[in-house]
Design a protein around this motif. Structure first.
Motif, PDB file in Angstrom:
ATOM      1  N   LYS A  36       0.941  -1.144  -0.087  1.00  0.00           N
ATOM      2  CA  LYS A  36       0.101  -0.001  -0.044  1.00  0.00           C
ATOM      3  C   LYS A  36       1.072   1.175  -0.223  1.00  0.00           C
ATOM      4  CE  LYS A  36      -3.872  -2.267   2.376  1.00  0.00           C
ATOM      5  NZ  LYS A  36      -4.864  -1.911   3.815  1.00  0.00           N
ATOM      6  N   ALA A  37       0.327   2.438  -0.225  1.00  0.00           N
ATOM      7  CA  ALA A  37       1.134   3.759  -0.297  1.00  0.00           C
ATOM      8  C   ALA A  37       1.731   4.251   0.948  1.00  0.00           C
ATOM      9  CB  ALA A  37       0.129   4.829  -0.675  1.00  0.00           C
ATOM     10  N   SER A  38       1.070   3.543   2.147  1.00  0.00           N
ATOM     11  CA  SER A  38       1.490   3.696   3.478  1.00  0.00           C
ATOM     12  C   SER A  38       2.831   3.035   3.815  1.00  0.00           C
ATOM     13  CB  SER A  38       0.302   3.831   4.315  1.00  0.00           C
ATOM     14  OG  SER A  38      -0.144   2.585   4.371  1.00  0.00           O
ATOM     15  N   VAL A  39       3.099   1.985   3.350  1.00  0.00           N
ATOM     16  CA  VAL A  39       4.163   1.175   3.646  1.00  0.00           C
ATOM     17  C   VAL A  39       5.585   2.185   3.830  1.00  0.00           C
ATOM     18  CG1 VAL A  39       5.895  -0.505   2.933  1.00  0.00           C
ATOM     19  CG2 VAL A  39       3.449  -0.898   2.657  1.00  0.00           C
ATOM     20  N   ASP A  40       6.132   1.730   4.846  1.00  0.00           N
ATOM     21  CA  ASP A  40       7.494   2.468   5.509  1.00  0.00           C
ATOM     22  C   ASP A  40       8.661   1.893   4.760  1.00  0.00           C
ATOM     23  OD1 ASP A  40       8.006   4.709   6.989  1.00  0.00           O
ATOM     24  OD2 ASP A  40       8.828   3.677   8.447  1.00  0.00           O
ATOM     25  N   ILE A  41       9.390   2.975   4.107  1.00  0.00           N
ATOM     26  CA  ILE A  41      10.502   2.392   3.037  1.00  0.00           C
ATOM     27  C   ILE A  41      11.647   2.732   3.793  1.00  0.00           C
ATOM     28  CG2 ILE A  41      11.797   2.935   1.086  1.00  0.00           C
ATOM     29  CD1 ILE A  41       9.208   1.235   0.479  1.00  0.00           C
ATOM     30  N   LYS A  42      12.691   1.881   3.737  1.00  0.00           N
ATOM     31  CA  LYS A  42      14.152   1.994   4.434  1.00  0.00           C
ATOM     32  C   LYS A  42      15.105   1.676   3.407  1.00  0.00           C
ATOM     33  CE  LYS A  42      13.434  -2.386   7.043  1.00  0.00           C
ATOM     34  NZ  LYS A  42      12.283  -2.604   6.121  1.00  0.00           N
ATOM     35  N   ALA A  43      16.397   1.970   3.658  1.00  0.00           N
ATOM     36  CA  ALA A  43      17.576   1.402   2.732  1.00  0.00           C
ATOM     37  C   ALA A  43      17.512   0.014   2.782  1.00  0.00           C
ATOM     38  CB  ALA A  43      18.757   2.156   3.215  1.00  0.00           C
ATOM     39  N   GLY A  44      17.867  -0.582   1.628  1.00  0.00           N
ATOM     40  CA  GLY A  44      17.720  -2.012   1.493  1.00  0.00           C
ATOM     41  C   GLY A  44      16.613  -2.733   0.858  1.00  0.00           C
ATOM     42  N   ASP A  45      15.417  -2.008   1.087  1.00  0.00           N
ATOM     43  CA  ASP A  45      14.313  -2.553   0.484  1.00  0.00           C
ATOM     44  C   ASP A  45      14.326  -2.887  -1.079  1.00  0.00           C
ATOM     45  OD1 ASP A  45      13.001  -2.484   2.927  1.00  0.00           O
ATOM     46  OD2 ASP A  45      12.042  -1.031   2.665  1.00  0.00           O
ATOM     47  N   VAL A  58      14.040  -1.934  -8.297  1.00  0.00           N
ATOM     48  CA  VAL A  58      15.145  -1.151  -8.052  1.00  0.00           C
ATOM     49  C   VAL A  58      15.439  -1.439  -6.497  1.00  0.00           C
ATOM     50  CG1 VAL A  58      14.498   0.850  -9.431  1.00  0.00           C
ATOM     51  CG2 VAL A  58      13.511   0.656  -7.067  1.00  0.00           C
ATOM     52  N   GLU A  59      16.755  -1.232  -5.921  1.00  0.00           N
ATOM     53  CA  GLU A  59      16.934  -1.448  -4.570  1.00  0.00           C
ATOM     54  C   GLU A  59      17.133  -0.078  -3.943  1.00  0.00           C
ATOM     55  OE1 GLU A  59      20.669  -2.824  -1.536  1.00  0.00           O
ATOM     56  OE2 GLU A  59      20.629  -3.482  -3.754  1.00  0.00           O
ATOM     57  N   VAL A  60      16.537   0.045  -3.002  1.00  0.00           N
ATOM     58  CA  VAL A  60      16.598   1.373  -2.079  1.00  0.00           C
ATOM     59  C   VAL A  60      17.871   1.629  -1.333  1.00  0.00           C
ATOM     60  CG1 VAL A  60      15.517   3.135  -0.253  1.00  0.00           C
ATOM     61  CG2 VAL A  60      14.154   1.670  -1.740  1.00  0.00           C
ATOM     62  N   LEU A  61      18.650   2.779  -1.899  1.00  0.00           N
ATOM     63  CA  LEU A  61      20.009   2.949  -1.236  1.00  0.00           C
ATOM     64  C   LEU A  61      20.189   4.019  -0.111  1.00  0.00           C
ATOM     65  CD1 LEU A  61      22.288   3.081  -4.460  1.00  0.00           C
ATOM     66  CD2 LEU A  61      21.862   1.289  -2.977  1.00  0.00           C
ATOM     67  N   ASP A  62      19.190   5.041  -0.165  1.00  0.00           N
ATOM     68  CA  ASP A  62      19.004   6.029   0.626  1.00  0.00           C
ATOM     69  C   ASP A  62      17.369   6.577   0.614  1.00  0.00           C
ATOM     70  OD1 ASP A  62      19.959   7.862   2.614  1.00  0.00           O
ATOM     71  OD2 ASP A  62      20.812   9.450   1.261  1.00  0.00           O
ATOM     72  N   VAL A  63      17.247   7.265   1.943  1.00  0.00           N
ATOM     73  CA  VAL A  63      15.955   7.652   1.956  1.00  0.00           C
ATOM     74  C   VAL A  63      16.109   9.365   2.372  1.00  0.00           C
ATOM     75  CG1 VAL A  63      13.824   7.676   3.229  1.00  0.00           C
ATOM     76  CG2 VAL A  63      14.800   5.427   2.637  1.00  0.00           C
ATOM     77  N   GLN A  64      15.810  10.179   1.731  1.00  0.00           N
ATOM     78  CA  GLN A  64      15.670  11.709   1.894  1.00  0.00           C
ATOM     79  C   GLN A  64      14.381  12.316   1.606  1.00  0.00           C
ATOM     80  OE1 GLN A  64      19.025  13.786  -0.253  1.00  0.00           O
ATOM     81  NE2 GLN A  64      20.255  11.945   0.521  1.00  0.00           N
ATOM     82  N   GLU A  65      14.207  13.500   2.574  1.00  0.00           N
ATOM     83  CA  GLU A  65      12.832  13.964   2.425  1.00  0.00           C
ATOM     84  C   GLU A  65      12.778  15.158   1.071  1.00  0.00           C
ATOM     85  OE1 GLU A  65      10.017  14.057   4.121  1.00  0.00           O
ATOM     86  OE2 GLU A  65      10.929  12.510   5.426  1.00  0.00           O
ATOM     87  N   THR A  66      13.949  15.539   0.725  1.00  0.00           N
ATOM     88  CA  THR A  66      14.074  16.248  -0.527  1.00  0.00           C
ATOM     89  C   THR A  66      15.327  15.991  -0.978  1.00  0.00           C
ATOM     90  OG1 THR A  66      14.885  18.298   0.672  1.00  0.00           O
ATOM     91  CG2 THR A  66      12.466  18.294   0.108  1.00  0.00           C
ATOM     92  N   GLU A  71      20.433  14.836  -8.405  1.00  0.00           N
ATOM     93  CA  GLU A  71      20.915  13.718  -7.352  1.00  0.00           C
ATOM     94  C   GLU A  71      19.821  12.521  -6.826  1.00  0.00           C
ATOM     95  OE1 GLU A  71      21.667  16.404  -4.308  1.00  0.00           O
ATOM     96  OE2 GLU A  71      23.489  17.297  -5.014  1.00  0.00           O
ATOM     97  N   ALA A  72      18.669  12.617  -7.529  1.00  0.00           N
ATOM     98  CA  ALA A  72      17.685  11.740  -7.401  1.00  0.00           C
ATOM     99  C   ALA A  72      18.162  10.382  -7.777  1.00  0.00           C
ATOM    100  CB  ALA A  72      16.356  11.898  -8.315  1.00  0.00           C
ATOM    101  N   GLY A  73      18.703  10.091  -8.724  1.00  0.00           N
ATOM    102  CA  GLY A  73      19.208   8.543  -9.217  1.00  0.00           C
ATOM    103  C   GLY A  73      20.206   8.014  -8.192  1.00  0.00           C
ATOM    104  N   GLU A  74      20.596   9.021  -7.344  1.00  0.00           N
ATOM    105  CA  GLU A  74      21.577   8.298  -6.158  1.00  0.00           C
ATOM    106  C   GLU A  74      20.771   7.619  -5.015  1.00  0.00           C
ATOM    107  OE1 GLU A  74      24.175  11.409  -4.937  1.00  0.00           O
ATOM    108  OE2 GLU A  74      24.750  11.786  -6.997  1.00  0.00           O
ATOM    109  N   LEU A  75      19.396   7.701  -5.207  1.00  0.00           N
ATOM    110  CA  LEU A  75      18.536   7.339  -4.026  1.00  0.00           C
ATOM    111  C   LEU A  75      18.293   5.677  -4.255  1.00  0.00           C
ATOM    112  CD1 LEU A  75      15.858   9.965  -3.516  1.00  0.00           C
ATOM    113  CD2 LEU A  75      17.975   9.580  -2.126  1.00  0.00           C
ATOM    114  N   PHE A  76      18.543   5.187  -5.442  1.00  0.00           N
ATOM    115  CA  PHE A  76      18.043   3.712  -5.763  1.00  0.00           C
ATOM    116  C   PHE A  76      19.314   3.258  -6.614  1.00  0.00           C
ATOM    117  CE2 PHE A  76      15.956   6.693  -8.591  1.00  0.00           C
ATOM    118  CZ  PHE A  76      16.150   5.910  -9.777  1.00  0.00           C
ATOM    119  N   LYS A  77      19.027   1.935  -6.696  1.00  0.00           N
ATOM    120  CA  LYS A  77      20.033   1.122  -7.758  1.00  0.00           C
ATOM    121  C   LYS A  77      19.175   0.344  -8.688  1.00  0.00           C
ATOM    122  CE  LYS A  77      22.458  -2.189  -6.388  1.00  0.00           C
ATOM    123  NZ  LYS A  77      23.569  -2.957  -5.669  1.00  0.00           N
TER     124      LYS A  77
END
Length: 79
Positions: A36-45, A58-66, A71-77
């Motif tokens: 669901k849209a409310s699922v909490d995302i963390k690095a490694g997901d 994709v694999e989540v590398l980093d989570v940032q508010e803005t 630099e958006a491409g650096e948040l995932f792989k």
């Protein structure tokens, strides 16, 4: 961070409302489970999104508010 917000911040999906609709339709899965849209995302997901006939994984590398557009491409792989 919420899944729909992460998809928007990371620029995987352009708008949060579109991300929300994709989650509601069951086209987004996190770690192999439909999310669901409310699922909490963390690095490694691992996030998998179905865009029509194409799947994006994709694999989540980093989570940032803005984040800046270039630099958006650096948040995932891509996997």
């Amino acid at each position: 961070m919420r899944l729909d917000k992460y998809l928007k911040v990371s620029r995987l999906i352009k708008r949060r409302t579109v991300a929300n609709e994709a989650c509601d339709a069951g086209r987004v899965s996190v770690n192999g489970k439909v999310a669901k849209a409310s699922v909490d995302i963390k690095a490694g997901d691992i996030i998998e999104i179905q865009f029509g006939t194409r799947n994006v994984k994709v694999e989540v590398l980093d989570v940032q508010e803005t984040v800046k557009k270039d630099e958006a491409g650096e948040l995932f792989k891509y996997l």
